[in-house]
Design a protein around this motif. Sequence first.
Motif, mmCIF file in Angstrom:
data_model
loop_
_atom_site.group_PDB
_atom_site.id
_atom_site.type_symbol
_atom_site.label_atom_id
_atom_site.label_comp_id
_atom_site.label_asym_id
_atom_site.label_seq_id
_atom_site.Cartn_x
_atom_site.Cartn_y
_atom_site.Cartn_z
ATOM 1 N N TYR A 90 -70.942 -1.808 -26.769
ATOM 2 C CA TYR A 90 -71.390 -2.006 -25.392
ATOM 3 C C TYR A 90 -72.361 -0.901 -24.979
ATOM 4 N N PHE A 91 -72.068 0.319 -25.379
ATOM 5 C CA PHE A 91 -72.910 1.476 -25.033
ATOM 6 C C PHE A 91 -74.309 1.321 -25.611
ATOM 7 N N CYS A 92 -74.407 0.860 -26.852
ATOM 8 C CA CYS A 92 -75.703 0.762 -27.537
ATOM 9 C C CYS A 92 -76.487 -0.493 -27.148
ATOM 10 N N ASN A 93 -75.783 -1.590 -26.867
ATOM 11 C CA ASN A 93 -76.467 -2.863 -26.675
ATOM 12 C C ASN A 93 -76.519 -3.358 -25.243
ATOM 13 N N PHE A 97 -74.081 2.905 -18.517
ATOM 14 C CA PHE A 97 -73.391 3.087 -17.239
ATOM 15 C C PHE A 97 -72.763 1.741 -16.835
ATOM 16 N N PRO A 98 -71.602 1.398 -17.389
ATOM 17 C CA PRO A 98 -70.994 0.091 -17.105
ATOM 18 C C PRO A 98 -70.523 -0.012 -15.649
ATOM 19 N N GLN A 118 -63.673 5.071 -18.793
ATOM 20 C CA GLN A 118 -64.630 5.880 -18.030
ATOM 21 C C GLN A 118 -64.858 7.237 -18.697
ATOM 22 N N ARG A 119 -63.779 7.852 -19.174
ATOM 23 C CA ARG A 119 -63.907 9.152 -19.856
ATOM 24 C C ARG A 119 -64.696 9.001 -21.143
ATOM 25 N N TRP A 120 -64.466 7.903 -21.872
ATOM 26 C CA TRP A 120 -65.187 7.692 -23.132
ATOM 27 C C TRP A 120 -66.689 7.591 -22.874
ATOM 28 N N PHE A 121 -67.099 6.812 -21.870
ATOM 29 C CA PHE A 121 -68.521 6.655 -21.575
ATOM 30 C C PHE A 121 -69.129 7.978 -21.089
#
Length: 372
Positions: A90-93, A97-98, A118-121
């Motif tokens: 999700y982060f790459c594609n 900032f979800p 949230q912490r992971w992002f």
Amino acid sequence: MLTWLRELSDWIWQDRLWFPAGLGWANLKDRDGQVFAKGRDLWVIFPIAVCFLIIRQIFERTVAVQLASLLRVREKPRVRAAPNTTLESYFCNASKFPSQSSVEELTKQSACSVRQVQRWFRRRRNQERPSQIKKFREACWRFTFYLLAFIAGLGALIDKPWFYDMEEMWNGFPTLPLLPSQYWYYMIELGFYISLLFSVATDVKRKDFKEQIVHHVATILLISFSWLVNYIRAGTLIMLVHDASDYLLESAKMFNYAGWRKTCNYIFILFAAVFILTRLVILPFWIIHTTWVYPLTLYPPFFGFYFFNGLLFVLQCLHIFWAGLILRMAIKFLPGNVRIPKPNHYREVSWTEIEPSPELHHHHLHLSKTTY
């Protein structure tokens, strides 16, 4: 096809577009030992730009690294995000900032809580932030160039009459002989800005990225055009005005990365004062006034007159935009005005790589070259 291109070129470069009535390209032919600027001279800026890119790589890996070590520039420890295929995809594609709804959906797919997602992002974004050393090396390179360019430009102009009386820049126009100092000042400045465009993909990307691209393109067009139609006296003055403040900003950033907060703040306030003086006072009320108002007392307006001043107007709008950001930051640096921003306000802005002292927050400020 070639005939059509030749006709188009002849129409674009016709005398009446770029020169006052009765004057033209024939006036710029070398004669009687006098040399004038020529369009073919600009080809040299490309090898100069390549040389700048090579010199920069060597400089950043030697001088800048040694200076960073001397000033004790340190990397802040970063906690890496734990491996997670779903979140990484999700982060790459999708987005770094979800949205809240996306976070809730990701919790179901990854078997993590909302807080963990949230912490992971947040940690994953921090991993992509450029290192302090990289930012210091960039600032060190630009500081060195801008300082040397300002000193060289001042040395080239200090004994010229148009440095003190700006109406002199039109005395004899367009038959203004080219001086060796003007030639090298132009070619080096143009080569440097071309190198900035070449390196924009690998440089630290900031929130005013688009404004920086517009600035660099307008700068290159303005310098090139002033060379082609022999507005060289005006061009050298404009370049000097821009070089007068840029090295101060880059030095403030260097001290910021080294943790010298008070030194950084004082230099930034000095930079703000010089920026306002040179780009919001001297440039519009002295130089642009002399390129916009005074020529009309000598010649009727022509397309080249509007084109040159139009580019200056674009630059002036950018200066006003940046001046607002600078003033906001400079006010924060004044004693008693330090405030702590939101914890997540860390993203790179071309002005915001400089932090008010002491070690209170991560509000970064950067002004890039601005330069012309």
